[in-house]
Every structure is written in structure tokens, then in C-alpha cells.
Design a protein around this motif. Structure first.
Motif, mmCIF file in Angstrom:
data_model
loop_
_atom_site.group_PDB
_atom_site.id
_atom_site.type_symbol
_atom_site.label_atom_id
_atom_site.label_comp_id
_atom_site.label_asym_id
_atom_site.label_seq_id
_atom_site.Cartn_x
_atom_site.Cartn_y
_atom_site.Cartn_z
ATOM 1 N N GLY A 94 0.795 -1.222 0.000
ATOM 2 C CA GLY A 94 0.000 0.000 0.000
ATOM 3 C C GLY A 94 0.827 1.271 0.000
ATOM 4 N N ARG A 95 2.140 1.152 -0.249
ATOM 5 C CA ARG A 95 3.002 2.342 -0.278
ATOM 6 C C ARG A 95 2.948 2.965 -1.662
ATOM 7 N N ARG A 96 2.430 4.177 -1.729
ATOM 8 C CA ARG A 96 2.334 4.891 -2.988
ATOM 9 C C ARG A 96 3.457 5.918 -3.054
ATOM 10 N N ALA A 97 4.044 6.055 -4.224
ATOM 11 C CA ALA A 97 5.131 7.025 -4.404
ATOM 12 C C ALA A 97 4.652 8.434 -4.047
ATOM 13 N N ALA A 98 5.562 9.269 -3.576
ATOM 14 C CA ALA A 98 5.220 10.638 -3.201
ATOM 15 C C ALA A 98 4.916 11.512 -4.406
ATOM 16 N N HIS A 99 5.404 11.113 -5.563
ATOM 17 C CA HIS A 99 5.197 11.891 -6.795
ATOM 18 C C HIS A 99 5.225 10.954 -7.991
ATOM 19 N N ASP A 100 4.794 11.455 -9.132
ATOM 20 C CA ASP A 100 4.864 10.666 -10.362
ATOM 21 C C ASP A 100 6.318 10.352 -10.680
ATOM 22 N N THR A 101 6.548 9.196 -11.308
ATOM 23 C CA THR A 101 7.907 8.750 -11.569
ATOM 24 C C THR A 101 8.045 8.268 -13.005
ATOM 25 N N LEU A 102 9.107 8.705 -13.663
ATOM 26 C CA LEU A 102 9.465 8.189 -14.987
ATOM 27 C C LEU A 102 10.773 7.433 -14.828
ATOM 28 N N ARG A 103 10.732 6.131 -15.080
ATOM 29 C CA ARG A 103 11.916 5.287 -14.961
ATOM 30 C C ARG A 103 12.469 5.031 -16.361
ATOM 31 N N PRO A 104 13.697 5.480 -16.631
ATOM 32 C CA PRO A 104 14.292 5.252 -17.952
ATOM 33 C C PRO A 104 14.558 3.765 -18.182
ATOM 34 N N ALA A 105 14.723 3.421 -19.439
ATOM 35 C CA ALA A 105 15.062 2.032 -19.783
ATOM 36 C C ALA A 105 16.389 1.674 -19.128
ATOM 37 N N GLU A 106 16.475 0.461 -18.638
ATOM 38 C CA GLU A 106 17.689 -0.005 -17.980
ATOM 39 C C GLU A 106 18.370 -1.021 -18.874
ATOM 40 N N SER A 107 19.678 -0.964 -18.924
ATOM 41 C CA SER A 107 20.411 -1.949 -19.734
ATOM 42 C C SER A 107 20.408 -3.282 -19.015
ATOM 43 N N ARG A 108 20.419 -4.333 -19.805
ATOM 44 C CA ARG A 108 20.345 -5.685 -19.218
ATOM 45 C C ARG A 108 21.723 -6.280 -19.106
#
Length: 108
Positions: A94-108
Motif C-alpha cells: 500500500g506504499r504509494r510514491a510521493a510523486h509521479d515517476t518516470l523510470r528510464p530504460a535499464e540496460s540488461r
């Protein structure tokens, strides 16, 4: 109450009567603050602008986690562990982020 331009219409369905939509659900900024929108930035099936319109309609009730890889999947199948952790924290604890988040693509 208003419809959200550019966002897909949420429709309530009653399986006892038919598959026809009853009436559109109105999205407003009033109500519980327990909404998490999970979005792929480059989803070929749904435009990002519609997600932004829906996010604005929810106001402070919602947060949006956006991940960057292409494709339609936005959770667990997209190769973005940081985005997955944010969504899992919301679903499991039930933990919601404090703000909107954009997560960039991560290299594998």
C-alpha cells in the motif's frame, strides 16, 4: 464530473445482462487517494497523451509510474526493476510514491 479527452473510456459491464457497456465511469479529483497508474512510455497501442489526461483528471488522488521500454507491458515483463519495485510496493504494502515517476530504460 467530466469525461477525460483522449483517455480510454472506463465502462462498467454487467455479465448477467450482456457485454454491452452500461454507462461511462466519470473520473474526478474527488475520492480516495489510492490510485496508481502504471504506464509504458512508448506503448504502441495506447497514446501517452491519454494517460497524462487521465492522470490530470485524478488530481492528487493518483500517482503514475511510467517506464521507458517499448511494447505494451509495463510491469514485470518489461525489464525495468526500479519501476517494478515501485508497483510491487504499492500492490503488496500500500506504499504509494510521493510523486509521479518516470523510470528510464535499464540496460540488461
Amino acid at each position: 464530473m467530466r469525461n477525460v479527452p483522449g483517455a480510454p473510456s472506463a465502462r462498467a459491464r454487467d455479465p448477467r445482462t450482456s457485454c454491452r457497456p452500461r454507462r461511462p465511469t466519470r473520473v474526478t479529483s474527488r475520492g480516495p487517494s489510492n490510485v496508481l497508474l502504471v504506464r509504458n512510455l512508448r506503448d504502441p497501442a495506447t497514446p501517452y497523451s491519454g494517460a497524462l489526461n487521465l492522470r490530470r483528471a485524478f488530481g492528487n488522488r493518483a500517482r503514475m509510474v511510467t517506464v521507458d521500454p517499448g511494447g505494451h507491458d509495463a510491469y514485470l515483463a518489461n525489464g525495468n526493476p526500479c519501476g517494478d519495485r515501485l508497483v510491487t510496493a504499492f500492490v503488496a504494502e500500500g506504499r504509494r510514491a510521493a510523486h509521479d515517476t518516470l523510470r528510464p530504460a535499464e540496460s540488461r
